[in-house]
Design a protein around this motif. Structure first.
Motif, PDB file in Angstrom:
ATOM      1  N   TRP A 298       7.785   0.486  -8.926  1.00 51.37           N
ATOM      2  CA  TRP A 298       9.192   0.948  -8.844  1.00 51.37           C
ATOM      3  C   TRP A 298       9.489   0.416  -7.408  1.00 51.37           C
ATOM      4  CZ3 TRP A 298       9.160   3.334  -3.954  1.00 51.37           C
ATOM      5  CH2 TRP A 298       8.036   3.712  -3.108  1.00 51.37           C
ATOM      6  N   ALA A 299       8.662   0.245  -6.441  1.00 52.44           N
ATOM      7  CA  ALA A 299       9.139  -0.334  -5.207  1.00 52.44           C
ATOM      8  C   ALA A 299       9.343  -1.904  -5.295  1.00 52.44           C
ATOM      9  CB  ALA A 299       7.956  -0.191  -4.116  1.00 52.44           C
ATOM     10  N   LEU A 300       8.761  -2.541  -6.119  1.00 57.54           N
ATOM     11  CA  LEU A 300       8.796  -4.013  -6.105  1.00 57.54           C
ATOM     12  C   LEU A 300      10.191  -4.234  -7.085  1.00 57.54           C
ATOM     13  CD1 LEU A 300       5.233  -5.278  -7.449  1.00 57.54           C
ATOM     14  CD2 LEU A 300       6.265  -4.893  -5.216  1.00 57.54           C
ATOM     15  N   GLU A 301      10.512  -3.350  -7.954  1.00 57.59           N
ATOM     16  CA  GLU A 301      11.653  -3.249  -8.720  1.00 57.59           C
ATOM     17  C   GLU A 301      13.037  -3.072  -7.733  1.00 57.59           C
ATOM     18  OE1 GLU A 301      11.405  -0.818 -12.089  1.00 57.59           O
ATOM     19  OE2 GLU A 301       9.803  -2.311 -12.844  1.00 57.59           O
ATOM     20  N   GLN A 302      12.825  -2.403  -6.831  1.00 61.29           N
ATOM     21  CA  GLN A 302      14.043  -1.634  -6.187  1.00 61.29           C
ATOM     22  C   GLN A 302      14.272  -2.810  -4.750  1.00 61.29           C
ATOM     23  OE1 GLN A 302      15.955   0.491  -7.061  1.00 61.29           O
ATOM     24  NE2 GLN A 302      17.076   0.627  -5.323  1.00 61.29           N
ATOM     25  N   PHE A 303      13.128  -3.330  -4.162  1.00 55.27           N
ATOM     26  CA  PHE A 303      13.268  -4.056  -3.250  1.00 55.27           C
ATOM     27  C   PHE A 303      14.137  -5.116  -3.237  1.00 55.27           C
ATOM     28  CE2 PHE A 303      11.659  -7.616  -0.192  1.00 55.27           C
ATOM     29  CZ  PHE A 303      12.042  -7.151   0.878  1.00 55.27           C
ATOM     30  N   PRO A 304      14.469  -6.079  -4.337  1.00 60.13           N
ATOM     31  CA  PRO A 304      15.540  -7.095  -4.357  1.00 60.13           C
ATOM     32  C   PRO A 304      16.833  -6.451  -4.405  1.00 60.13           C
ATOM     33  CG  PRO A 304      14.146  -7.220  -6.251  1.00 60.13           C
ATOM     34  CD  PRO A 304      13.685  -6.194  -5.311  1.00 60.13           C
ATOM     35  N   VAL A 305      16.874  -5.239  -4.866  1.00 63.16           N
ATOM     36  CA  VAL A 305      18.208  -4.375  -5.089  1.00 63.16           C
ATOM     37  C   VAL A 305      18.789  -4.227  -3.964  1.00 63.16           C
ATOM     38  CG1 VAL A 305      19.424  -2.712  -6.330  1.00 63.16           C
ATOM     39  CG2 VAL A 305      17.534  -3.867  -7.484  1.00 63.16           C
ATOM     40  N   ASP A 306      17.864  -3.476  -2.974  1.00 64.61           N
ATOM     41  CA  ASP A 306      18.347  -3.122  -1.648  1.00 64.61           C
ATOM     42  C   ASP A 306      18.451  -4.099  -0.551  1.00 64.61           C
ATOM     43  OD1 ASP A 306      18.301  -0.384  -2.330  1.00 64.61           O
ATOM     44  OD2 ASP A 306      16.090  -0.170  -1.451  1.00 64.61           O
ATOM     45  N   PHE A 307      17.631  -5.270  -0.620  1.00 62.42           N
ATOM     46  CA  PHE A 307      17.625  -6.517   0.072  1.00 62.42           C
ATOM     47  C   PHE A 307      18.084  -7.731  -0.466  1.00 62.42           C
ATOM     48  CE2 PHE A 307      15.051  -3.134   1.880  1.00 62.42           C
ATOM     49  CZ  PHE A 307      15.614  -2.964   3.110  1.00 62.42           C
ATOM     50  N   HIS A 308      18.737  -8.746  -0.124  1.00 63.71           N
ATOM     51  CA  HIS A 308      18.985  -9.825  -0.900  1.00 63.71           C
ATOM     52  C   HIS A 308      17.968 -10.811  -1.254  1.00 63.71           C
ATOM     53  CE1 HIS A 308      21.036 -13.036  -2.803  1.00 63.71           C
ATOM     54  NE2 HIS A 308      20.873 -14.013  -1.334  1.00 63.71           N
ATOM     55  N   GLU A 309      17.237 -10.554  -2.196  1.00 64.03           N
ATOM     56  CA  GLU A 309      15.766 -11.447  -2.345  1.00 64.03           C
ATOM     57  C   GLU A 309      15.978 -11.834  -3.915  1.00 64.03           C
ATOM     58  OE1 GLU A 309      13.316 -12.323  -0.582  1.00 64.03           O
ATOM     59  OE2 GLU A 309      13.315 -10.958   1.071  1.00 64.03           O
ATOM     60  N   PRO A 310      16.883 -12.909  -4.034  1.00 66.22           N
ATOM     61  CA  PRO A 310      17.105 -13.376  -5.325  1.00 66.22           C
ATOM     62  C   PRO A 310      15.923 -14.020  -6.144  1.00 66.22           C
ATOM     63  CG  PRO A 310      17.725 -14.981  -3.588  1.00 66.22           C
ATOM     64  CD  PRO A 310      17.577 -13.914  -2.715  1.00 66.22           C
ATOM     65  N   PHE A 311      14.794 -14.439  -5.431  1.00 67.08           N
ATOM     66  CA  PHE A 311      13.754 -15.013  -6.170  1.00 67.08           C
ATOM     67  C   PHE A 311      12.505 -14.046  -6.373  1.00 67.08           C
ATOM     68  CE2 PHE A 311      15.807 -18.442  -3.331  1.00 67.08           C
ATOM     69  CZ  PHE A 311      16.481 -18.983  -4.616  1.00 67.08           C
ATOM     70  N   TYR A 312      12.741 -12.809  -5.967  1.00 72.33           N
ATOM     71  CA  TYR A 312      11.513 -11.897  -5.558  1.00 72.33           C
ATOM     72  C   TYR A 312      11.178 -11.382  -6.937  1.00 72.33           C
ATOM     73  CZ  TYR A 312       9.045  -7.858  -3.868  1.00 72.33           C
ATOM     74  OH  TYR A 312       7.962  -7.068  -3.460  1.00 72.33           O
ATOM     75  N   LYS A 313      12.028 -11.009  -7.976  1.00 66.92           N
ATOM     76  CA  LYS A 313      11.647 -10.707  -9.111  1.00 66.92           C
ATOM     77  C   LYS A 313      10.662 -11.690  -9.867  1.00 66.92           C
ATOM     78  CE  LYS A 313      13.249  -8.457 -13.575  1.00 66.92           C
ATOM     79  NZ  LYS A 313      14.319  -8.214 -14.208  1.00 66.92           N
ATOM     80  N   ASN A 314      11.123 -12.789  -9.706  1.00 63.08           N
ATOM     81  CA  ASN A 314      10.318 -13.893 -10.658  1.00 63.08           C
ATOM     82  C   ASN A 314       9.164 -13.981  -9.983  1.00 63.08           C
ATOM     83  OD1 ASN A 314       9.677 -17.017 -10.405  1.00 63.08           O
ATOM     84  ND2 ASN A 314      10.508 -16.606 -12.438  1.00 63.08           N
ATOM     85  N   TYR A 315       9.115 -14.022  -8.503  1.00 66.17           N
ATOM     86  CA  TYR A 315       7.753 -14.113  -7.650  1.00 66.17           C
ATOM     87  C   TYR A 315       6.846 -12.870  -8.231  1.00 66.17           C
ATOM     88  CZ  TYR A 315       4.543 -12.902  -4.055  1.00 66.17           C
ATOM     89  OH  TYR A 315       3.309 -12.519  -3.130  1.00 66.17           O
ATOM     90  N   THR A 316       7.339 -11.597  -8.394  1.00 63.17           N
ATOM     91  CA  THR A 316       6.547 -10.650  -8.757  1.00 63.17           C
ATOM     92  C   THR A 316       5.787 -10.785 -10.191  1.00 63.17           C
ATOM     93  OG1 THR A 316       8.200  -9.155  -9.730  1.00 63.17           O
ATOM     94  CG2 THR A 316       7.671  -8.828  -7.325  1.00 63.17           C
TER      95      THR A 316
END
Length: 351
Positions: A298-316
């Motif tokens: 839940w946190a890994l999915e929400q983090f790039p929504v709350d903060f601009h992290e465009p590559f984070y989902k792919n990283y996870t």
């Protein structure tokens, strides 16, 4: 079950818990300024009540592990030395003003807001770097951003960022026990040099080269590390290292890979392999990935929504251990605490 904590660890753990509470209190003040900027109230999904207990349990375990590492002599008590209180509290009003500006950018989804100081550097930088990561003012490209960054990260993670950074040191100590005499380390994407400060305290006789793509952050690192000898500073990109093959014994980074596109991640691993000596090690601290902490999805999915992290989902979704193994690193080891993991791999002796 009552936790049994040795007396010698209680003082350092108690200090770390108080420090964490201090930054958490600063964190709780920020929603008011977000309301001023956006007119919105209420917790984000990442802070819903059902997750609070789990998060604070993980935070406590990380700080406990950190205090145990100090007691074991893996790094000295000096890693907990606070900055001067006057400097700390004088910075806080600036953080509140910046928090207001960050909230406005988040509301507008504006990730390309740069002042003239930052714009001077844009043309020299790769496309993936030309953005306001976390919607922060100036991205990584201004003196003010470099001054506020470490404090902002500690607020974000309730005073646990330094303890997460230090997760890599026990793994490094397994590979390189002692004080670092005769060894040459490289930190890539060093930012303001916070992890190198801890590494230098753990390895006082090692030579360390500090590399970062941002000129303002590199200048801040020079200021932060001026008390140490045998520390060099080089401006450059982690995916195109300006060094000869086989130069370094140990290469490490902190919170780098989640801010890179997949192809650049591969290039960083490739370059690290190239400039390591045979038998040398590559290590890093970064965000946990999906396979590491499924109960934090839940946190890994929400983090790039709350903060601009465009590559984070792919990283996870792409384990870093796999990239390292594919390139040829062996004897890969891992540790984990709160939202971070540390990974260490070895370049084979026959390369």
């Amino acid at each position: 079950m009552k936790l049994k904590i040795p007396y010698k660890d209680k003082i350092t753990l108690g200090y770390s818990l108080m420090r964490s509470a201090h930054f958490a209190a600063q964190q709780f003040s920020l929603p008011f300024f977000e309301f001023l900027a956006t007119g919105k109230t209420g917790p984000r999904k990442s802070l819903e009540a059902q997750h609070i207990k789990r998060l604070y349990s993980e935070l406590f375990q990380l700080l406990k592990k950190d205090s145990e590492n100090i007691a074991r002599g893996l790094y000295p008590l000096d890693v907990l030395k606070p900055e001067k209180a006057v400097r700390h509290f004088m910075r806080y009003p600036r953080l509140l003003v910046d928090g207001y500006q960050i909230s406005k950018r988040r509301e507008q989804r504006n990730q390309n807001d740069f002042d003239p100081e930052a714009q001077e550097f844009l043309k020299e930088l790769p496309e993936y770097y030309q953005r306001n990561f976390h919607f922060q003012t100036g991205g990584y490209l201004t003196k003010d951003s470099a001054e506020l960054y470490e404090h902002q990260v500690e607020i974000l993670f309730s005073g646990s960022a330094d303890a997460m950074r230090r997760l890599i040191i026990p793994l490094a100590k397994e590979a390189y026990p002692g004080d670092g005499e005769g060894l040459h380390f490289l930190e890539v994407a060093a930012g303001t040099g916070r992890l190198t400060r801890f590494m230098k305290l753990a390895y006082p006789k090692a030579k360390i080269t500090v590399l970062d793509l941002s000129y303002p952050y590199l200048k801040k690192a020079q200021d932060n590390l001026k008390e140490f000898e045998r520390v060099d500073f080089v401006q450059g990109a982690a995916e195109s290292l300006p060094f000869q093959e086989g130069k370094f014994d140990f290469i490490y980074s902190c919170f780098l890979f989640h801010e890179l596109p997949l192809e650049i991640r591969r290039q960083v691993v490739e370059e690290s392999f190239r400039v390591l000596k045979a038998g040398g090690h590559m290590g890093f601290v970064d965000s946990v990935q999906k396979e590491d902490a499924k109960d934090l999805d839940w946190a890994l999915e929400q983090f790039p929504v709350d903060f601009h992290e465009p590559f984070y989902k792919n990283y996870t979704q792409n384990p870093m251990e796999g990239l390292m193994h594919y390139r040829g690193f062996s004897h890969i080891k891992k540790d984990q605490g709160f939202f971070a993991k540390a990974v260490l791999g070895q370049k084979p002796l026959d390369h």
